[in-house]
Design a protein around this motif. Sequence first.
Motif, PDB file in Angstrom:
ATOM      1  N   ALA A   1      13.364 124.533  95.725  1.00  0.00           N
ATOM      2  CA  ALA A   1      14.666 124.499  96.392  1.00  0.00           C
ATOM      3  C   ALA A   1      14.757 125.569  97.464  1.00  0.00           C
ATOM      4  CB  ALA A   1      15.778 124.691  95.362  1.00  0.00           C
ATOM      5  N   LEU A   2      14.155 126.728  97.190  1.00  0.00           N
ATOM      6  CA  LEU A   2      14.176 127.828  98.159  1.00  0.00           C
ATOM      7  C   LEU A   2      13.408 127.474  99.424  1.00  0.00           C
ATOM      8  CD1 LEU A   2      14.889 130.843  98.701  1.00  0.00           C
ATOM      9  CD2 LEU A   2      12.677 131.417  97.682  1.00  0.00           C
ATOM     10  N   LEU A   3      12.295 126.758  99.251  1.00  0.00           N
ATOM     11  CA  LEU A   3      11.421 126.462 100.385  1.00  0.00           C
ATOM     12  C   LEU A   3      11.742 125.141 101.067  1.00  0.00           C
ATOM     13  CD1 LEU A   3       8.001 127.605  98.888  1.00  0.00           C
ATOM     14  CD2 LEU A   3       9.554 128.885 100.361  1.00  0.00           C
ATOM     15  N   THR A   4      12.603 124.345 100.464  1.00  0.00           N
ATOM     16  CA  THR A   4      12.981 123.067 101.069  1.00  0.00           C
ATOM     17  C   THR A   4      14.187 123.277 101.986  1.00  0.00           C
ATOM     18  OG1 THR A   4      12.221 121.860  99.128  1.00  0.00           O
ATOM     19  CG2 THR A   4      13.727 120.705 100.618  1.00  0.00           C
ATOM     20  N   PRO A   5      14.086 122.895 103.253  1.00  0.00           N
ATOM     21  CA  PRO A   5      15.220 123.092 104.168  1.00  0.00           C
ATOM     22  C   PRO A   5      16.478 122.380 103.677  1.00  0.00           C
ATOM     23  CG  PRO A   5      13.227 122.421 105.363  1.00  0.00           C
ATOM     24  CD  PRO A   5      12.940 122.249 103.908  1.00  0.00           C
ATOM     25  N   ASP A   6      17.595 123.059 103.844  1.00  0.00           N
ATOM     26  CA  ASP A   6      18.868 122.433 103.494  1.00  0.00           C
ATOM     27  C   ASP A   6      19.149 121.252 104.413  1.00  0.00           C
ATOM     28  OD1 ASP A   6      19.375 124.229 101.508  1.00  0.00           O
ATOM     29  OD2 ASP A   6      20.458 125.617 102.806  1.00  0.00           O
ATOM     30  N   VAL A   7      19.694 120.201 103.859  1.00  0.00           N
ATOM     31  CA  VAL A   7      20.095 119.051 104.655  1.00  0.00           C
ATOM     32  C   VAL A   7      21.609 119.108 104.807  1.00  0.00           C
ATOM     33  CG1 VAL A   7      20.163 116.550 104.791  1.00  0.00           C
ATOM     34  CG2 VAL A   7      18.150 117.681 103.842  1.00  0.00           C
ATOM     35  N   PHE A   8      22.042 119.314 106.038  1.00  0.00           N
ATOM     36  CA  PHE A   8      23.470 119.445 106.297  1.00  0.00           C
ATOM     37  C   PHE A   8      24.054 118.082 106.611  1.00  0.00           C
ATOM     38  CE2 PHE A   8      26.952 120.157 109.412  1.00  0.00           C
ATOM     39  CZ  PHE A   8      27.828 120.809 108.559  1.00  0.00           C
ATOM     40  N   GLU A   9      25.011 117.665 105.802  1.00  0.00           N
ATOM     41  CA  GLU A   9      25.693 116.391 106.014  1.00  0.00           C
ATOM     42  C   GLU A   9      27.155 116.686 106.327  1.00  0.00           C
ATOM     43  OE1 GLU A   9      25.054 113.682 102.821  1.00  0.00           O
ATOM     44  OE2 GLU A   9      22.909 114.089 102.705  1.00  0.00           O
ATOM     45  N   PRO A  10      27.548 116.605 107.593  1.00  0.00           N
ATOM     46  CA  PRO A  10      28.901 116.998 108.003  1.00  0.00           C
ATOM     47  C   PRO A  10      30.007 116.309 107.205  1.00  0.00           C
ATOM     48  CG  PRO A  10      27.526 116.574 109.915  1.00  0.00           C
ATOM     49  CD  PRO A  10      26.742 116.139 108.731  1.00  0.00           C
ATOM     50  N   ALA A  11      29.833 115.038 106.915  1.00  0.00           N
ATOM     51  CA  ALA A  11      30.913 114.278 106.277  1.00  0.00           C
ATOM     52  C   ALA A  11      31.262 114.790 104.887  1.00  0.00           C
ATOM     53  CB  ALA A  11      30.538 112.793 106.214  1.00  0.00           C
ATOM     54  N   VAL A  12      30.285 115.409 104.193  1.00  0.00           N
ATOM     55  CA  VAL A  12      30.540 115.848 102.822  1.00  0.00           C
ATOM     56  C   VAL A  12      30.450 117.361 102.657  1.00  0.00           C
ATOM     57  CG1 VAL A  12      29.783 113.665 101.829  1.00  0.00           C
ATOM     58  CG2 VAL A  12      28.113 115.494 102.207  1.00  0.00           C
ATOM     59  N   ALA A  13      30.069 118.049 103.721  1.00  0.00           N
ATOM     60  CA  ALA A  13      29.894 119.502 103.641  1.00  0.00           C
ATOM     61  C   ALA A  13      31.236 120.203 103.438  1.00  0.00           C
ATOM     62  CB  ALA A  13      29.229 120.018 104.916  1.00  0.00           C
ATOM     63  N   ARG A  14      31.191 121.280 102.663  1.00  0.00           N
ATOM     64  CA  ARG A  14      32.367 122.120 102.456  1.00  0.00           C
ATOM     65  C   ARG A  14      31.963 123.569 102.693  1.00  0.00           C
ATOM     66  NH1 ARG A  14      36.611 119.563 100.437  1.00  0.00           N
ATOM     67  NH2 ARG A  14      37.616 121.563  99.995  1.00  0.00           N
ATOM     68  N   ARG A  15      32.411 124.131 103.811  1.00  0.00           N
ATOM     69  CA  ARG A  15      32.099 125.517 104.119  1.00  0.00           C
ATOM     70  C   ARG A  15      33.008 126.016 105.228  1.00  0.00           C
ATOM     71  NH1 ARG A  15      26.627 127.073 106.820  1.00  0.00           N
ATOM     72  NH2 ARG A  15      27.944 128.879 107.234  1.00  0.00           N
ATOM     73  N   SER A  16      32.943 127.307 105.480  1.00  0.00           N
ATOM     74  CA  SER A  16      33.786 127.926 106.498  1.00  0.00           C
ATOM     75  C   SER A  16      32.913 128.611 107.539  1.00  0.00           C
ATOM     76  CB  SER A  16      34.729 128.946 105.842  1.00  0.00           C
ATOM     77  OG  SER A  16      35.491 129.632 106.812  1.00  0.00           O
ATOM     78  N   PHE A  17      33.291 128.472 108.799  1.00  0.00           N
ATOM     79  CA  PHE A  17      32.611 129.160 109.898  1.00  0.00           C
ATOM     80  C   PHE A  17      33.553 130.183 110.513  1.00  0.00           C
ATOM     81  CE2 PHE A  17      30.275 125.104 109.870  1.00  0.00           C
ATOM     82  CZ  PHE A  17      28.973 125.574 109.847  1.00  0.00           C
ATOM     83  N   ARG A  18      32.996 131.336 110.877  1.00  0.00           N
ATOM     84  CA  ARG A  18      33.783 132.397 111.510  1.00  0.00           C
ATOM     85  C   ARG A  18      33.381 132.492 112.975  1.00  0.00           C
ATOM     86  NH1 ARG A  18      31.087 136.422 107.600  1.00  0.00           N
ATOM     87  NH2 ARG A  18      29.476 134.900 108.167  1.00  0.00           N
TER      88      ARG A  18
END
Length: 299
Positions: free
Chosen positions: A83-100
């Motif tokens: 999991a550490l070495l596998t790139p994260d797959v960002f899916e905008p429709a289901v992602a939950r996070r905050s950007f500053r």
Amino acid sequence: MNTLRRIDLNLLVILDALLAERHVTRAAERLHLSQPAVSHALARLRELLDDPLLERVGSVLVPTPRALDLVEPLAEALAKVEALLTPDVFEPAVARRSFRLAMSDYGAALLLPNLVRDLRREAPGIDLVITQGSRDAVLDQLLNGEIDLAAGVFPNMPQELRSASLFEESFACLLDKSTLSSGGKLTLANYLARPHVGVGRGGGAVEVGQALTAIREHRRVAVALPHWSVAPQLIAGTDLILTVASRVLRQIRHPELAVVPVPFKVPAFSFVLVWHQRRDDEQALTWLRERIAENACAD
């Protein structure tokens, strides 16, 4: 830690296969390795762990108690490493996070309306936190990881930061139409004779002041503001002149106001998006940078 330095992580993968197959040949086939390579790895593992791990009983290999104790934690450890070495797959429709994001109210007026509409449509779980500060303070925040992105004018940046130009910007003047000459032009003499609204933090006060200094002139700033948003409301019905970056003036629709060229040379500037180089390959942040750039180009 000293033991970890002596262990090739591939040995743990081989041990996991051996414990699952309990057969050297089948483990080799599973890993696409040769049988001698797996046998050699097993010998190294026995030495490192000071345990036989697998003992032959008749025609089969039987795990030792020590090996059985390793089965579950070994599987968990390998899963975490993968999991550490596998790139994260960002899916905008289901992602939950905050950007500053850091930007002046000038930048916010240009970038946020369309961006927020896009996010609500494409990525409703994404939240934005907008902050404002001096150029130096914002760059320090990027270096320290306190913010994710900054949009603005940054002529001098530390080498650890990356930037992408969103657009080239120039200056224009906003004033009451009734104060223009019959020809509808603003001369340098008239500009210098009249009072001004000065706007800091991205509104162009520094650049305009530097341009006037270059021609050995100065203006009287009758109203100095730290932000842009209220400035246009001060112009109608007065003799004040507001000199700011021109893109933001496109949003002004007021029958009494006119936008005219600045009657002296104020160098154009690049409005950029800035982030830390360590986040070059972060999928989520790359996606957000692309959305901001698309909206800036569409303006």
